[in-house]
Design a protein around this motif. Structure first.
Motif, PDB file in Angstrom:
ATOM      1  N   LEU A  65      24.443  25.349  -7.494  1.00  0.00           N
ATOM      2  CA  LEU A  65      24.609  25.145  -6.057  1.00  0.00           C
ATOM      3  C   LEU A  65      25.753  26.042  -5.575  1.00  0.00           C
ATOM      4  CD1 LEU A  65      24.321  21.259  -5.656  1.00  0.00           C
ATOM      5  CD2 LEU A  65      22.504  22.977  -5.762  1.00  0.00           C
ATOM      6  N   VAL A  66      25.453  26.927  -4.635  1.00  0.00           N
ATOM      7  CA  VAL A  66      26.453  27.825  -4.059  1.00  0.00           C
ATOM      8  C   VAL A  66      26.515  27.511  -2.572  1.00  0.00           C
ATOM      9  CG1 VAL A  66      27.152  30.217  -3.702  1.00  0.00           C
ATOM     10  CG2 VAL A  66      25.901  29.588  -5.782  1.00  0.00           C
ATOM     11  N   TYR A  67      27.689  27.145  -2.091  1.00  0.00           N
ATOM     12  CA  TYR A  67      27.754  26.630  -0.720  1.00  0.00           C
ATOM     13  C   TYR A  67      29.145  26.836  -0.113  1.00  0.00           C
ATOM     14  CZ  TYR A  67      30.217  22.816  -3.009  1.00  0.00           C
ATOM     15  OH  TYR A  67      31.128  22.094  -3.751  1.00  0.00           O
ATOM     16  N   PRO A  68      29.218  26.993   1.208  1.00  0.00           N
ATOM     17  CA  PRO A  68      30.514  26.993   1.883  1.00  0.00           C
ATOM     18  C   PRO A  68      31.001  25.556   2.042  1.00  0.00           C
ATOM     19  CG  PRO A  68      28.774  27.232   3.496  1.00  0.00           C
ATOM     20  CD  PRO A  68      28.109  27.215   2.152  1.00  0.00           C
ATOM     21  N   VAL A  69      32.289  25.363   1.944  1.00  0.00           N
ATOM     22  CA  VAL A  69      32.862  24.025   2.136  1.00  0.00           C
ATOM     23  C   VAL A  69      33.013  23.771   3.632  1.00  0.00           C
ATOM     24  CG1 VAL A  69      34.863  22.541   1.735  1.00  0.00           C
ATOM     25  CG2 VAL A  69      34.072  24.111  -0.069  1.00  0.00           C
ATOM     26  N   TYR A  70      32.302  22.749   4.131  1.00  0.00           N
ATOM     27  CA  TYR A  70      32.424  22.326   5.526  1.00  0.00           C
ATOM     28  C   TYR A  70      33.049  20.935   5.543  1.00  0.00           C
ATOM     29  CZ  TYR A  70      29.012  25.974   6.894  1.00  0.00           C
ATOM     30  OH  TYR A  70      28.354  27.152   7.115  1.00  0.00           O
ATOM     31  N   TRP A  71      34.195  20.801   6.197  1.00  0.00           N
ATOM     32  CA  TRP A  71      34.858  19.493   6.309  1.00  0.00           C
ATOM     33  C   TRP A  71      34.986  18.820   4.943  1.00  0.00           C
ATOM     34  CZ3 TRP A  71      37.468  18.928  10.536  1.00  0.00           C
ATOM     35  CH2 TRP A  71      37.032  19.529  11.719  1.00  0.00           C
ATOM     36  N   TRP A  72      35.395  19.613   3.948  1.00  0.00           N
ATOM     37  CA  TRP A  72      35.705  19.127   2.604  1.00  0.00           C
ATOM     38  C   TRP A  72      34.504  18.500   1.914  1.00  0.00           C
ATOM     39  CZ3 TRP A  72      39.612  21.962   2.695  1.00  0.00           C
ATOM     40  CH2 TRP A  72      40.448  22.012   3.818  1.00  0.00           C
ATOM     41  N   SER A  73      33.328  19.079   2.143  1.00  0.00           N
ATOM     42  CA  SER A  73      32.123  18.608   1.475  1.00  0.00           C
ATOM     43  C   SER A  73      31.038  19.674   1.561  1.00  0.00           C
ATOM     44  CB  SER A  73      31.646  17.296   2.113  1.00  0.00           C
ATOM     45  OG  SER A  73      30.591  16.729   1.343  1.00  0.00           O
ATOM     46  N   PHE A  74      29.813  19.290   1.171  1.00  0.00           N
ATOM     47  CA  PHE A  74      28.650  20.139   1.335  1.00  0.00           C
ATOM     48  C   PHE A  74      28.368  20.400   2.812  1.00  0.00           C
ATOM     49  CE2 PHE A  74      26.421  18.255  -2.654  1.00  0.00           C
ATOM     50  CZ  PHE A  74      26.929  19.246  -3.460  1.00  0.00           C
ATOM     51  N   PRO A  75      27.717  21.506   3.147  1.00  0.00           N
ATOM     52  CA  PRO A  75      27.106  21.621   4.467  1.00  0.00           C
ATOM     53  C   PRO A  75      26.039  20.530   4.630  1.00  0.00           C
ATOM     54  CG  PRO A  75      27.125  23.740   3.336  1.00  0.00           C
ATOM     55  CD  PRO A  75      27.514  22.700   2.324  1.00  0.00           C
ATOM     56  N   GLY A  76      25.774  20.146   5.860  1.00  0.00           N
ATOM     57  CA  GLY A  76      24.836  19.048   6.105  1.00  0.00           C
ATOM     58  C   GLY A  76      23.465  19.283   5.499  1.00  0.00           C
ATOM     59  N   GLN A  77      22.959  20.517   5.560  1.00  0.00           N
ATOM     60  CA  GLN A  77      21.625  20.769   5.031  1.00  0.00           C
ATOM     61  C   GLN A  77      21.580  20.566   3.519  1.00  0.00           C
ATOM     62  OE1 GLN A  77      19.873  24.782   5.061  1.00  0.00           O
ATOM     63  NE2 GLN A  77      18.034  23.880   5.952  1.00  0.00           N
ATOM     64  N   LEU A  78      22.612  21.008   2.811  1.00  0.00           N
ATOM     65  CA  LEU A  78      22.629  20.833   1.362  1.00  0.00           C
ATOM     66  C   LEU A  78      22.788  19.363   0.994  1.00  0.00           C
ATOM     67  CD1 LEU A  78      22.512  22.088  -1.421  1.00  0.00           C
ATOM     68  CD2 LEU A  78      24.972  22.514  -1.278  1.00  0.00           C
ATOM     69  N   LYS A  79      23.613  18.636   1.738  1.00  0.00           N
ATOM     70  CA  LYS A  79      23.734  17.197   1.472  1.00  0.00           C
ATOM     71  C   LYS A  79      22.395  16.505   1.701  1.00  0.00           C
ATOM     72  CE  LYS A  79      25.763  13.204   0.720  1.00  0.00           C
ATOM     73  NZ  LYS A  79      24.764  12.235   1.201  1.00  0.00           N
ATOM     74  N   GLY A  80      21.685  16.901   2.765  1.00  0.00           N
ATOM     75  CA  GLY A  80      20.365  16.329   3.006  1.00  0.00           C
ATOM     76  C   GLY A  80      19.367  16.699   1.922  1.00  0.00           C
ATOM     77  N   TRP A  81      19.512  17.901   1.362  1.00  0.00           N
ATOM     78  CA  TRP A  81      18.656  18.298   0.232  1.00  0.00           C
ATOM     79  C   TRP A  81      18.870  17.349  -0.939  1.00  0.00           C
ATOM     80  CZ3 TRP A  81      19.428  20.430  -4.723  1.00  0.00           C
ATOM     81  CH2 TRP A  81      18.336  21.102  -5.286  1.00  0.00           C
ATOM     82  N   ILE A  82      20.125  17.039  -1.218  1.00  0.00           N
ATOM     83  CA  ILE A  82      20.429  16.070  -2.278  1.00  0.00           C
ATOM     84  C   ILE A  82      19.864  14.701  -1.916  1.00  0.00           C
ATOM     85  CG2 ILE A  82      22.294  14.781  -3.406  1.00  0.00           C
ATOM     86  CD1 ILE A  82      22.133  17.560  -4.519  1.00  0.00           C
ATOM     87  N   ASP A  83      20.103  14.239  -0.680  1.00  0.00           N
ATOM     88  CA  ASP A  83      19.646  12.923  -0.245  1.00  0.00           C
ATOM     89  C   ASP A  83      18.152  12.744  -0.478  1.00  0.00           C
ATOM     90  OD1 ASP A  83      22.205  12.372   0.654  1.00  0.00           O
ATOM     91  OD2 ASP A  83      21.728  12.670   2.774  1.00  0.00           O
ATOM     92  N   ARG A  84      17.387  13.771  -0.154  1.00  0.00           N
ATOM     93  CA  ARG A  84      15.933  13.645  -0.203  1.00  0.00           C
ATOM     94  C   ARG A  84      15.352  13.979  -1.577  1.00  0.00           C
ATOM     95  NH1 ARG A  84      12.680  16.707   3.828  1.00  0.00           N
ATOM     96  NH2 ARG A  84      11.189  15.035   3.324  1.00  0.00           N
ATOM     97  N   VAL A  85      15.875  15.014  -2.235  1.00  0.00           N
ATOM     98  CA  VAL A  85      15.266  15.495  -3.475  1.00  0.00           C
ATOM     99  C   VAL A  85      15.644  14.636  -4.675  1.00  0.00           C
ATOM    100  CG1 VAL A  85      15.143  17.455  -5.069  1.00  0.00           C
ATOM    101  CG2 VAL A  85      15.106  17.851  -2.589  1.00  0.00           C
ATOM    102  N   PHE A  86      16.875  14.137  -4.719  1.00  0.00           N
ATOM    103  CA  PHE A  86      17.340  13.378  -5.890  1.00  0.00           C
ATOM    104  C   PHE A  86      16.941  11.915  -5.715  1.00  0.00           C
ATOM    105  CE2 PHE A  86      19.156  17.282  -6.720  1.00  0.00           C
ATOM    106  CZ  PHE A  86      19.797  17.301  -7.953  1.00  0.00           C
ATOM    107  N   SER A  87      15.657  11.680  -5.862  1.00  0.00           N
ATOM    108  CA  SER A  87      15.056  10.402  -5.463  1.00  0.00           C
ATOM    109  C   SER A  87      14.966   9.410  -6.617  1.00  0.00           C
ATOM    110  CB  SER A  87      13.655  10.653  -4.900  1.00  0.00           C
ATOM    111  OG  SER A  87      12.819  11.235  -5.898  1.00  0.00           O
ATOM    112  N   ASN A  88      14.841   8.160  -6.226  1.00  0.00           N
ATOM    113  CA  ASN A  88      14.574   7.075  -7.170  1.00  0.00           C
ATOM    114  C   ASN A  88      13.248   7.361  -7.874  1.00  0.00           C
ATOM    115  OD1 ASN A  88      14.559   4.569  -8.489  1.00  0.00           O
ATOM    116  ND2 ASN A  88      13.642   3.519  -6.747  1.00  0.00           N
TER     117      ASN A  88
END
Length: 211
Positions: A82-105
Motif C-alpha cells: 500500500l503506497v499512500y499520502p498521509v491525510y489527517w494522520w491516516s489513509f486517504p478516504g478512498q484507501l480506507k474505504g477499500w479496506i472497509d469493503r475488501v477486507f470482509s468477513n
C-alpha cells in the motif's frame, strides 16, 4: 513471486505514484518477480460501505462483484503493498474505504456466532509506505507514527493475520527529501521478498517454540 501494489492518489504525476513505480521497479529487478500496480483512483473504486456490503458482511448475500474482483487480485499476490499520502494522520478516504469493503468477513477473517475470530490472511506479506509532508520530528513528538502503526499495522493487518513486513513513512516531501525517497522506495522493493521470507521464518520459529 507477485506483488500487488495499491496506490491511492488522484494525480498520476504525483510523488506517491512515482514512489509506487520505484517500489515496483525494485521488486522486478531483484529476481524473477512480477508486479501489478492497482491505481484505485484511476479505476474509480467506490469506497463507501453500502447495503450490499452489509448483507455480505452478515453472510446473507454474495459479495458485490467489484469486491470479489479486488479479493481475487489479492489472492493472486504473494505480497500486498500500500503506497499512500498521509491525510489527517491516516489513509486517504478512498484507501480506507477499500479496506472497509475488501477486507470482509469470511475472506479476511471469520467471525463465529460465539464471537470467536479467525485470522485468514496469514499467508500474505504486507508492505506499507506512507508519504507525509511533516518531518520525522513532528511525527515522533506527537506520536503520530506510533498511532498510525497501532491503527493500521496492528488494528487492520494483525487482526487478519497478515504479516506487516515493511512499515515506512517517507516524510518531509515538501522539502529536499523527495528525490531520496525514490531511491528508498526502490531499495524497499528490492528487499521486499527477501525480507518477507526472513520475517516469515522468524515467526515460524517463534510459533514452534514450546510454551
Amino acid at each position: 513471486m507477485h506483488a500487488l501494489i495499491v496506490v491511492s492518489h488522484p494525480d498520476s504525476k504525483s510523488l506517491t505514484h512515482a514512489i509506487a513505480r520505484s517500489f515496483a521497479a525494485g521488486v522486478e529487478e531483484s529476481g524473477d518477480h512480477t508486479t501489478e500496480i492497482a491505481d484505485i483512483a484511476a479505476e474509480g473504486f467506490q469506497p463507501a460501505f453500502n447495503r450490499d456490503d452489509r448483507f455480505a458482511y452478515l453472510l446473507q448475500a454474495p459479495l458485490p462483484s467489484d469486491i470479489a474482483r479486488e479479493q481475487e487480485r489479492i489472492d493472486r499476490a504473494d505480497a500486498l503493498v500500500l503506497v499512500y499520502p498521509v491525510y489527517w494522520w491516516s489513509f486517504p478516504g478512498q484507501l480506507k474505504g477499500w479496506i472497509d469493503r475488501v477486507f470482509s468477513n469470511g475472506w479476511a477473517y471469520d467471525e463465529a456466532p460465539d464471537g470467536t475470530l479467525g485470522k485468514r490472511l496469514g499467508r500474505l506479506a504486507v508492505h506499507l509506505v506512507g508519504i507525509g509532508g511533516a518531518d520525522g520530528g513532528t511525527y515522533a513528538r506527537h506520536g503520530y507514527d506510533k498511532a498510525m502503526r497501532t491503527q493500521i499495522d496492528h488494528g487492520i493487518f494483525d487482526f487478519c493475520g497478515a504479516r506487516v513486513v515493511t512499515s515506512e513513512f517517507l516524510l518531509d516531501v515538501n522539502g529536499r527529501a523527495a528525490p531520496s525517497h525514490l531511491v528508498t522506495a526502490r531499495a524497499l522493493g528490492c528487499n521486499a521478498f527477501e525480507k518477507a521470507a526472513s520475517v516469515g521464518g522468524n515467526l515460524s520459529a517463534v510459533a514452534e517454540q514450546p510454551g
